[in-house]
Design a protein around this motif. Structure first.
Motif, PDB file in Angstrom:
ATOM      1  N   UNK A 123       0.827  -1.202   0.000  1.00 54.80           N
ATOM      2  CA  UNK A 123       0.000   0.000   0.000  1.00 54.80           C
ATOM      3  C   UNK A 123       0.863   1.256   0.000  1.00 54.80           C
ATOM      4  N   UNK A 124       2.051   1.151   0.543  1.00 57.31           N
ATOM      5  CA  UNK A 124       2.985   2.274   0.609  1.00 57.31           C
ATOM      6  C   UNK A 124       3.864   2.273  -0.647  1.00 57.31           C
ATOM      7  N   UNK A 125       3.925   3.397  -1.339  1.00 55.82           N
ATOM      8  CA  UNK A 125       4.677   3.478  -2.601  1.00 55.82           C
ATOM      9  C   UNK A 125       6.158   3.160  -2.426  1.00 55.82           C
ATOM     10  N   UNK A 168      10.676  -0.634  -3.169  1.00 55.79           N
ATOM     11  CA  UNK A 168      11.804  -1.395  -2.628  1.00 55.79           C
ATOM     12  C   UNK A 168      11.629  -2.881  -2.874  1.00 55.79           C
ATOM     13  N   UNK A 169      10.407  -3.368  -2.756  1.00 55.19           N
ATOM     14  CA  UNK A 169      10.150  -4.782  -3.019  1.00 55.19           C
ATOM     15  C   UNK A 169      10.284  -5.099  -4.509  1.00 55.19           C
ATOM     16  N   UNK A 223      19.298  -8.218  -3.260  1.00 53.63           N
ATOM     17  CA  UNK A 223      18.016  -7.599  -2.876  1.00 53.63           C
ATOM     18  C   UNK A 223      18.126  -6.859  -1.547  1.00 53.63           C
ATOM     19  N   UNK A 224      19.109  -6.012  -1.410  1.00 54.56           N
ATOM     20  CA  UNK A 224      19.377  -5.351  -0.135  1.00 54.56           C
ATOM     21  C   UNK A 224      18.206  -4.547   0.404  1.00 54.56           C
ATOM     22  N   UNK A 225      17.434  -3.926  -0.451  1.00 52.98           N
ATOM     23  CA  UNK A 225      16.321  -3.095   0.012  1.00 52.98           C
ATOM     24  C   UNK A 225      15.130  -3.917   0.506  1.00 52.98           C
ATOM     25  N   UNK A 271       8.421 -13.906  -4.768  1.00 56.47           N
ATOM     26  CA  UNK A 271       6.970 -13.672  -4.788  1.00 56.47           C
ATOM     27  C   UNK A 271       6.640 -12.270  -4.285  1.00 56.47           C
ATOM     28  N   UNK A 272       7.344 -11.794  -3.270  1.00 59.12           N
ATOM     29  CA  UNK A 272       7.097 -10.424  -2.778  1.00 59.12           C
ATOM     30  C   UNK A 272       7.362  -9.399  -3.875  1.00 59.12           C
TER      31      UNK A 272
END
Length: 179
Positions: free
Chosen positions: A3-5, A10-11, A22-24, A51-52
């Motif tokens: 929900x958060x941009x 980051x995902x 995938x550090x973030x 998947x995320x």
């Protein structure tokens, strides 16, 4: 989280990448992993990260859809990637040969190759309005290196059992040859 941009961005940065790059994503996903999940950067962790990032990368129209609740449905009856591709063929999002070829190709690939190919495939699926059962995909990817043949067979079975709108090949057979 999507929900958060900022979190979604980051995902999304992890699309098709190995966990080590995938550090973030760590701050968002490590709390969801148990200490004994693969002891390092194994299959379960890779599946969660993959998947995320796929969920975060869905087009806006797919994010606004409310998928039906399948939590009460028996696991073997929930739609897997093969069923989703079959539904996409029925909707005209994929051509039958393209969907089938994608499944056959993935059935021969390593986990790394599958993770690299899923972003484009799922972008087309979700962009075309086809839902994906993310929990089933997560489990399948978690077990891919240990049980690839069984998972790929289940995907292919589901694809061919889904009504894709293609003509039934048994319609021209004599009655005694139909199953």
């Amino acid at each position: 989280m999507c929900q958060d941009n900022r979190q979604r961005a980051e995902l999304r940065r992890g699309l098709g990448l190995p966990v080590e790059r995938c550090n973030y994503m760590h701050r968002h996903l490590v709390p969801w992993l148990r200490d004994n999940d693969d002891q390092g950067y194994g299959d379960v962790r890779r599946a969660y990260y993959g998947v995320a990032s796929l969920i975060a990368a869905r087009p806006r129209s797919a994010r606004q859809d409310n998928p039906e609740d399948t939590s009460a449905t028996a696991w073997y009856q929930r739609p897997n990637l093969g069923a989703s591709l079959g539904q996409a063929v029925a909707k005209g999002v994929f051509k039958p040969n393209t969907a089938e070829s994608a499944l056959h190709l993935m059935s021969r690939q390593s986990s790394d190759a599958v993770h690299r190919s899923l972003p484009a495939l799922l972008a087309q699926l979700t962009g075309g309005g086809t839902t994906v059962d993310w929990a089933v995909l997560l489990k399948d990817l978690s077990w891919w290196n240990r049980d690839r043949d069984r998972i790929a067979t289940r995907w292919l079975d589901s694809y061919f059992r889904t009504d894709t709108g293609e003509p039934d090949p048994t319609t021209d057979l004599p009655e005694e040859n139909k199953r």
